[in-house]
Design an enzyme around this catalytic site. Structure first.
Site, short mmCIF file in Angstrom:
data_model
loop_
_atom_site.label_atom_id
_atom_site.label_comp_id
_atom_site.label_asym_id
_atom_site.label_seq_id
_atom_site.Cartn_x
_atom_site.Cartn_y
_atom_site.Cartn_z
N ASP A 49 0.88 -1.17 0.00
CA ASP A 49 0.00 0.00 0.00
C ASP A 49 0.92 1.23 0.00
O ASP A 49 2.10 1.13 0.33
CB ASP A 49 -0.88 -0.05 1.25
CG ASP A 49 -1.65 1.24 1.47
OD1 ASP A 49 -2.36 1.67 0.54
OD2 ASP A 49 -1.53 1.83 2.57
N ASP B 191 -0.11 5.21 0.85
CA ASP B 191 -0.29 6.21 1.91
C ASP B 191 -0.34 5.54 3.28
O ASP B 191 -1.09 4.60 3.50
CB ASP B 191 -1.59 6.99 1.67
CG ASP B 191 -1.53 7.78 0.38
OD1 ASP B 191 -0.59 8.58 0.22
OD2 ASP B 191 -2.41 7.59 -0.49
N SER C 2 -2.83 0.16 -4.25
CA SER C 2 -3.28 1.41 -3.62
C SER C 2 -4.68 1.79 -4.07
O SER C 2 -5.12 1.40 -5.16
CB SER C 2 -2.29 2.54 -3.99
OG SER C 2 -2.78 3.80 -3.59
N GLY C 3 -5.34 2.58 -3.26
CA GLY C 3 -6.62 3.15 -3.67
C GLY C 3 -6.44 4.30 -4.64
O GLY C 3 -7.41 4.77 -5.25
#
Length: 270
Positions: free
Chosen positions: A9, A11, A44-45
């Site tokens: 991931d 952030d 990641s989003g």
């Protein structure tokens, strides 16, 4: 079992709170990953166009599970696109526009879209996560492939808004927290773990050969699926409870410290 895939991931995990990482150290580690036949995946989003900007030297050869699994790219090749139907997109947009106190970003393959009505301060923040962002008057008649919605929500409102959205949209989209003052609405089953699974099948890699790092609600499925799952020291307790191991804080190069152990075959990787 040997490590064959490392998924991170971004952030709150790979990146420090200042949105940086030790590039020199990581690129040296990446060279060793290649020597050992270990794949590196950014999960990641965030938007694909934003994610590749962090890895200009190697973006053309690594894989990305972007938009929380909505868009999977391997060495520049499209592998998977989740897609909302137009009817579902319109239904979700109608519900969201009735929720006070949130800003909405519709996340498409060509661009992300947000409303002209929102103030410039929000647009400035959103632009850090969405390198392609168009301002539109409304969400009607947009022509794109849509993976998810991103919602800017104050942290104290998330516990109220998330269950409400789950109740109203649960069959169409699932609300997950991203860990930085926002909620993502994802297509059911189209999450980071699904994106990793697609890549693992492509490469012939088993779950117990995967190292995954995360800190938030949108990492849950990926952490559950991966044999070596690490929650960051800065993760919330319920995320730590899901992961098998804990990595040092994201501001202390926690991911890189664990990657070092994986490359050296140190515990728990021997």
């Amino acid at each position: 079992m040997s490590v064959k895939l490392i998924a991170v991931d971004m952030d709150g995990t790979f990146l420090s709170d200042a949105k940086t990482y030790n590039r020199e150290r990581f690129l040296a580690q990446y060279a060793r990953m290649k020597e050992q036949g270990i794949r590196f995946v950014v999960a990641s989003g965030n938007q694909y166009y934003q994610l590749i900007s962090f890895f200009p030297e190697i973006a053309h050869e690594i894989a990305f599970v972007a938009e929380n699994g909505g868009w999977v790219v391997d060495a520049g090749e499209d592998v998977f696109n989740g897609e909302l139907t137009k009817a579902h997109f319109d239904a979700v947009a109608a519900v969201l526009l009735d929720v006070p106190g949130i800003e909405i970003i519709a996340c498409g393959k060509g661009s992300a879209y947000t409303l002209n009505a929102y103030d410039d301060a929000f647009i400035d923040i959103a632009s850090k996560y969405y390198h392609r962002l168009e301002r539109v008057n409304d969400f009607n008649n947009l022509s794109d492939i849509f993976f998810k919605f991103g919602l800017n929500v104050s942290d104290d409102e998330i516990p109220l808004i998330q269950p409400m959205l789950h109740e109203k949209l649960g069959d169409i989209m699932v609300p997950v927290t991203t860990g930085h003052g926002s909620i993502d609405l994802i297509i059911p089953g189209v999450h980071k773990a699904n994106g990793l699974r697609i890549l693992q099948q492509r490469w012939g890699i088993e779950d117990d050969e995967v190292v995954a790092f995360g800190d938030s609600g949108n990492d849950v499925e990926m952490l559950r699926q991966s044999g070596f799952s690490f929650a960051m020291a800065n993760a919330r307790p319920h995320i730590k409870a899901i992961a098998r191991f804990e990595a040092p804080h994201n501001n202390e190069e926690g991911v890189l410290n664990v990657i070092e152990k994986a490359l050296n075959g140190d515990a728990p990787f021997h």
